[in-house]
Design a protein around this motif. Structure first.
Motif, PDB file in Angstrom:
ATOM      1  N   SER A 101       0.665  -1.125  -0.107  1.00 52.55           N
ATOM      2  CA  SER A 101      -0.040   0.069  -0.148  1.00 52.55           C
ATOM      3  C   SER A 101       0.772   1.225  -0.101  1.00 52.55           C
ATOM      4  CB  SER A 101      -0.772   0.026   1.141  1.00 52.55           C
ATOM      5  OG  SER A 101      -0.166  -0.022   2.391  1.00 52.55           O
ATOM      6  N   VAL A 102       0.401   2.379  -0.435  1.00 53.03           N
ATOM      7  CA  VAL A 102       1.088   3.509  -0.396  1.00 53.03           C
ATOM      8  C   VAL A 102       0.129   4.609  -0.124  1.00 53.03           C
ATOM      9  CG1 VAL A 102       2.425   3.130  -2.465  1.00 53.03           C
ATOM     10  CG2 VAL A 102       0.188   4.136  -3.051  1.00 53.03           C
ATOM     11  N   LYS A 103       0.845   5.612   0.792  1.00 49.43           N
ATOM     12  CA  LYS A 103      -0.226   6.882   1.405  1.00 49.43           C
ATOM     13  C   LYS A 103      -0.296   7.619   0.438  1.00 49.43           C
ATOM     14  CE  LYS A 103       1.726   9.273   4.439  1.00 49.43           C
ATOM     15  NZ  LYS A 103       1.778  10.700   4.170  1.00 49.43           N
ATOM     16  N   LEU A 104      -1.592   8.139   0.088  1.00 48.09           N
ATOM     17  CA  LEU A 104      -1.730   9.273  -0.730  1.00 48.09           C
ATOM     18  C   LEU A 104      -2.054  10.541   0.028  1.00 48.09           C
ATOM     19  CD1 LEU A 104      -4.404   7.707  -3.200  1.00 48.09           C
ATOM     20  CD2 LEU A 104      -2.094   7.661  -3.435  1.00 48.09           C
ATOM     21  N   ASP A 105      -2.550  10.431   1.174  1.00 48.19           N
ATOM     22  CA  ASP A 105      -2.889  11.714   2.236  1.00 48.19           C
ATOM     23  C   ASP A 105      -3.084  11.466   3.448  1.00 48.19           C
ATOM     24  OD1 ASP A 105      -3.601  14.472   2.468  1.00 48.19           O
ATOM     25  OD2 ASP A 105      -5.525  13.473   3.280  1.00 48.19           O
ATOM     26  N   GLY A 106      -2.499  12.118   4.328  1.00 47.70           N
ATOM     27  CA  GLY A 106      -2.652  11.835   5.781  1.00 47.70           C
ATOM     28  C   GLY A 106      -1.205  12.247   6.619  1.00 47.70           C
ATOM     29  N   GLY A 107      -1.363  13.056   7.781  1.00 52.78           N
ATOM     30  CA  GLY A 107      -0.080  13.223   8.390  1.00 52.78           C
ATOM     31  C   GLY A 107      -0.138  13.060   9.810  1.00 52.78           C
ATOM     32  N   SER A 108       0.796  13.314  10.677  1.00 47.03           N
ATOM     33  CA  SER A 108       0.653  12.618  11.910  1.00 47.03           C
ATOM     34  C   SER A 108      -0.184  13.280  12.840  1.00 47.03           C
ATOM     35  CB  SER A 108       2.197  13.268  12.672  1.00 47.03           C
ATOM     36  OG  SER A 108       2.434  14.763  12.549  1.00 47.03           O
ATOM     37  N   GLY A 109      -0.846  14.609  12.552  1.00 48.71           N
ATOM     38  CA  GLY A 109      -1.803  15.299  13.030  1.00 48.71           C
ATOM     39  C   GLY A 109      -3.030  14.651  12.935  1.00 48.71           C
ATOM     40  N   ARG A 110      -3.114  13.799  11.971  1.00 49.12           N
ATOM     41  CA  ARG A 110      -4.574  13.135  11.644  1.00 49.12           C
ATOM     42  C   ARG A 110      -4.608  11.789  11.561  1.00 49.12           C
ATOM     43  NH1 ARG A 110      -5.333  15.785   5.869  1.00 49.12           N
ATOM     44  NH2 ARG A 110      -3.087  15.696   5.763  1.00 49.12           N
ATOM     45  N   ARG A 111      -3.536  11.001  12.255  1.00 48.07           N
ATOM     46  CA  ARG A 111      -3.427   9.602  11.845  1.00 48.07           C
ATOM     47  C   ARG A 111      -4.113   8.953  12.834  1.00 48.07           C
ATOM     48  NH1 ARG A 111       1.121  11.315  15.636  1.00 48.07           N
ATOM     49  NH2 ARG A 111       0.868  10.114  17.424  1.00 48.07           N
ATOM     50  N   GLY A 112      -4.423   7.462  12.750  1.00 49.47           N
ATOM     51  CA  GLY A 112      -5.166   6.796  13.773  1.00 49.47           C
ATOM     52  C   GLY A 112      -6.334   6.044  13.283  1.00 49.47           C
ATOM     53  N   ASN A 113      -6.503   6.084  11.875  1.00 49.20           N
ATOM     54  CA  ASN A 113      -7.648   5.365  11.281  1.00 49.20           C
ATOM     55  C   ASN A 113      -7.395   3.969  11.055  1.00 49.20           C
ATOM     56  OD1 ASN A 113      -9.755   7.238  11.284  1.00 49.20           O
ATOM     57  ND2 ASN A 113      -9.030   8.235   9.496  1.00 49.20           N
ATOM     58  N   GLY A 114      -6.074   3.519  11.405  1.00 48.07           N
ATOM     59  CA  GLY A 114      -5.801   2.207  10.859  1.00 48.07           C
ATOM     60  C   GLY A 114      -5.385   1.648   9.554  1.00 48.07           C
ATOM     61  N   LEU A 115      -5.219   2.952   8.730  1.00 48.48           N
ATOM     62  CA  LEU A 115      -4.832   2.516   7.421  1.00 48.48           C
ATOM     63  C   LEU A 115      -3.219   2.261   7.223  1.00 48.48           C
ATOM     64  CD1 LEU A 115      -7.724   3.660   6.615  1.00 48.48           C
ATOM     65  CD2 LEU A 115      -6.660   4.905   4.664  1.00 48.48           C
ATOM     66  N   PHE A 116      -2.448   3.079   7.971  1.00 43.43           N
ATOM     67  CA  PHE A 116      -1.134   3.017   8.194  1.00 43.43           C
ATOM     68  C   PHE A 116      -0.360   2.715   9.424  1.00 43.43           C
ATOM     69  CE2 PHE A 116      -2.580   5.664   4.528  1.00 43.43           C
ATOM     70  CZ  PHE A 116      -2.096   5.094   3.487  1.00 43.43           C
ATOM     71  N   ALA A 117       0.739   1.900   9.337  1.00 45.02           N
ATOM     72  CA  ALA A 117       1.485   1.980  10.813  1.00 45.02           C
ATOM     73  C   ALA A 117       2.340   3.484  10.651  1.00 45.02           C
ATOM     74  CB  ALA A 117       2.536   0.995  10.502  1.00 45.02           C
ATOM     75  N   ASN A 118       2.686   3.595  12.004  1.00 45.37           N
ATOM     76  CA  ASN A 118       3.371   4.885  12.220  1.00 45.37           C
ATOM     77  C   ASN A 118       4.872   4.617  12.327  1.00 45.37           C
ATOM     78  OD1 ASN A 118       1.021   6.408  12.323  1.00 45.37           O
ATOM     79  ND2 ASN A 118       0.911   5.954  14.655  1.00 45.37           N
ATOM     80  N   ASP A 119       5.604   5.469  11.994  1.00 46.44           N
ATOM     81  CA  ASP A 119       7.136   5.428  12.197  1.00 46.44           C
ATOM     82  C   ASP A 119       7.682   5.681  13.241  1.00 46.44           C
ATOM     83  OD1 ASP A 119       7.245   8.259  12.029  1.00 46.44           O
ATOM     84  OD2 ASP A 119       7.854   8.177   9.710  1.00 46.44           O
ATOM     85  N   SER A 120       8.826   5.654  13.591  1.00 49.17           N
ATOM     86  CA  SER A 120       9.497   6.123  14.949  1.00 49.17           C
ATOM     87  C   SER A 120       9.444   7.478  15.273  1.00 49.17           C
ATOM     88  CB  SER A 120      11.043   5.901  15.027  1.00 49.17           C
ATOM     89  OG  SER A 120      11.656   6.679  13.812  1.00 49.17           O
ATOM     90  N   ASP A 121       9.086   8.344  14.516  1.00 53.51           N
ATOM     91  CA  ASP A 121       8.571   9.756  14.692  1.00 53.51           C
ATOM     92  C   ASP A 121       7.232  10.145  14.765  1.00 53.51           C
ATOM     93  OD1 ASP A 121      11.325  10.454  14.529  1.00 53.51           O
ATOM     94  OD2 ASP A 121      11.282  10.772  12.385  1.00 53.51           O
ATOM     95  N   GLY A 122       6.373   8.887  14.629  1.00 51.79           N
ATOM     96  CA  GLY A 122       4.843   9.041  14.882  1.00 51.79           C
ATOM     97  C   GLY A 122       4.319   9.649  13.570  1.00 51.79           C
ATOM     98  N   ASN A 123       4.920   9.679  12.629  1.00 50.23           N
ATOM     99  CA  ASN A 123       4.424   9.904  11.155  1.00 50.23           C
ATOM    100  C   ASN A 123       3.636   8.565  10.460  1.00 50.23           C
ATOM    101  OD1 ASN A 123       4.884  12.697  11.394  1.00 50.23           O
ATOM    102  ND2 ASN A 123       7.038  12.252  10.957  1.00 50.23           N
ATOM    103  N   PRO A 124       2.857   8.573   9.582  1.00 51.87           N
ATOM    104  CA  PRO A 124       2.119   7.292   9.088  1.00 51.87           C
ATOM    105  C   PRO A 124       3.371   6.918   8.115  1.00 51.87           C
ATOM    106  CG  PRO A 124       0.459   9.089   9.234  1.00 51.87           C
ATOM    107  CD  PRO A 124       1.652   9.786   9.705  1.00 51.87           C
ATOM    108  N   GLU A 125       3.420   5.831   7.780  1.00 46.79           N
ATOM    109  CA  GLU A 125       4.360   5.089   6.827  1.00 46.79           C
ATOM    110  C   GLU A 125       4.015   5.516   5.416  1.00 46.79           C
ATOM    111  OE1 GLU A 125       7.450   3.806   7.331  1.00 46.79           O
ATOM    112  OE2 GLU A 125       7.320   2.894   9.207  1.00 46.79           O
TER     113      GLU A 125
END
Length: 445
Positions: A101-125
């Motif tokens: 999968s590839v992320k098209l939109d979404g940042g650290s302040g809007r994460r949490g819907n379960g579409l992507f895992a977070n990296d070590s900095d808390g940003n969606p992969e």
């Protein structure tokens, strides 16, 4: 009731010797390559959860939030290969899967819907992927499969509600030797979550001291389903999740045809969960109650007339705690009131559902359908906060292309509005949930 059902299935097995097919599936095997298939499913998903009443997404640590919503979108592809079986008494085959999968939109302040895992900095992969495979053997109409696979048992079911599905690792035996009777048994030792690329990335529920979360170590499952008639089926299932619980499931489904345009359907589902050696597991909503012993059942009645279907359902949960699942797969909840946001399985919860479905094929638009439903739950026991209450309204529209180069391309728009009172706000904050899902399945081979 459980003893009676087991006796009925035993009688079916004893009497089934006259129902064996003259030629089994293995007798008719064409070969490893001759029966192979290769399929590619492409999925786009957009998801937005807009929180209400002062709730939000990522906390700033001072009671405020970075935003009041979660929003992201992405694109995924799932490639699955299934070989046929070699000819002979014992057939051999291979299955394989590759997904990404590839992320098209979404940042650290809007994460949490379960579409992507977070990296070590808390940003969606930005992207993720995994591969897997399994070997399989077939004797007559019995198949043994070992490796990475998708499972759809009422007591162990992999979830596919986001961009990528969960994947289980283990052994599953499925037997259809007797007409109308299907038996299954398996042992699984790992479960990767939808955003987890590791072999075993499902976390478990912590104990009362906050320790645990070790995930699935092993689970044994068994299932049996039998078609008593064309309109009446029954199923039983059981599981033993090591260090978590033992779970038992029963289903009865009966359809009463009235005429060519009308029918009544009755569907009963029930679970009994008994805590294992870690009987001090904390409940899913974290209100401090211990134990996972639970009884959960639902009964739905649906009346169909032409293009219309009207459904009423009632569901009840009782025991030491809410119904718990997740370590045994995030789709392991086969009950009527498990809907878009809530499952309505709180401790001592009672819930009612009213639903309406419309199939537009009758009106000259095949492939187009609509659905709306409302579920209300109350009588929820909380930790000294009073009676918990919740309600949810869903609306959904789906269109599937019926012919041409884009045949089977589907568009699905889902909307949910969830609300709970203050006593139950710890389960899920009030929010409006909007999802757009576009899928295109392609048969390559």
């Amino acid at each position: 009731m459980r003893v009676m059902k087991w006796s009925m299935i035993a009688l079916a097995v004893a009497a089934g010797t006259s129902q064996f097919a003259m030629a089994s599936s293995q007798d008719e095997a064409k070969g490893f390559l001759e029966d192979q298939s290769l399929k590619l499913k492409t999925r786009f998903e957009y998801m937005n959860r807009d929180y209400k009443n002062g709730a939000g997404n990522v906390s700033n640590g001072d009671g405020t939030f970075k935003s009041g919503y979660r929003q992201d979108s992405g694109l995924s592809q799932l490639l699955t290969y299934e070989s046929g079986f070699t000819q002979g008494t014992v057939g051999f085959g291979l299955d394989a899967m590759a997904m990404g999968s590839v992320k098209l939109d979404g940042g650290s302040g809007r994460r949490g819907n379960g579409l992507f895992a977070n990296d070590s900095d808390g940003n969606p992969e930005k992207s993720q992927g995994k591969v897997g495979g399994a070997v399989k053997f077939r004797v007559s109409d019995t198949v043994l499969k070992y490796g990475q696979q998708f499972v759809a048992s009422p007591v162990f079911a992999t979830d596919d509600s986001r961009l990528l599905p969960e994947v289980a690792t283990g052994t599953l035996i499925t037997s259809k030797e007797i007409k109308g009777l299907e038996l299954s048994a398996g042992r699984f030792t790992a479960l990767s979550k939808q955003t987890g690329m590791g072999r075993d990335s499902i976390g478990g529920l912590p104990d009362e001291d906050g320790n645990g979360g070790k995930g699935l170590t092993s689970i044994n499952i068994f299932g049996a389903s039998y078609s008593f008639t064309d309109n009446f089926t029954g199923a039983l299932a059981a599981s033993d999740a090591d260090d978590y619980f033992k779970k038992y499931y029963v289903n009865l489904n009966y359809t009463l045809p009235i005429n060519d345009e009308q029918s009544l359907n009755f569907d009963f589902n029930g679970y009994h969960t008994k805590g294992d050696s870690r009987g001090d597991l904390v409940d899913a909503i974290g209100d401090g109650t211990t134990g996972v012993d639970n009884n959960l059942w639902s009964l739905a009645a649906a009346y169909s007339i032409g293009a219309h279907k009207f459904t009423l359902a009632h569901q009840r949960s009782s025991g030491d705690n809410a119904y718990y699942y997740g370590v045994d797969g995030n789709s392991t909840i086969f009950v009527a009131n498990s809907i878009q946001i809530s499952d309505f399985v709180g401790r001592d919860e009672r819930s009612w559902q009213a639903r309406y479905d419309l199939n537009m094929k009758t009106y000259g638009v095949p492939g187009l359908s609509f659905m709306t439903r409302y579920v209300m739950g109350d009588h929820i026991t909380t930790n000294g906060l009073g009676e918990g209450k919740e309600n949810e309204w869903n609306a959904e529209s789906k269109y599937v292309v019926q012919e041409g180069p884009a045949k089977d391309l589907s568009f699905r728009l889902r909307y949910a509005m969830y609300r709970s009172n203050g006593a139950y706000s710890g389960y899920s904050s009030d929010n409006n949930d909007t999802r757009l899902i576009i899928e295109y399945p392609l048969n390559i081979l």
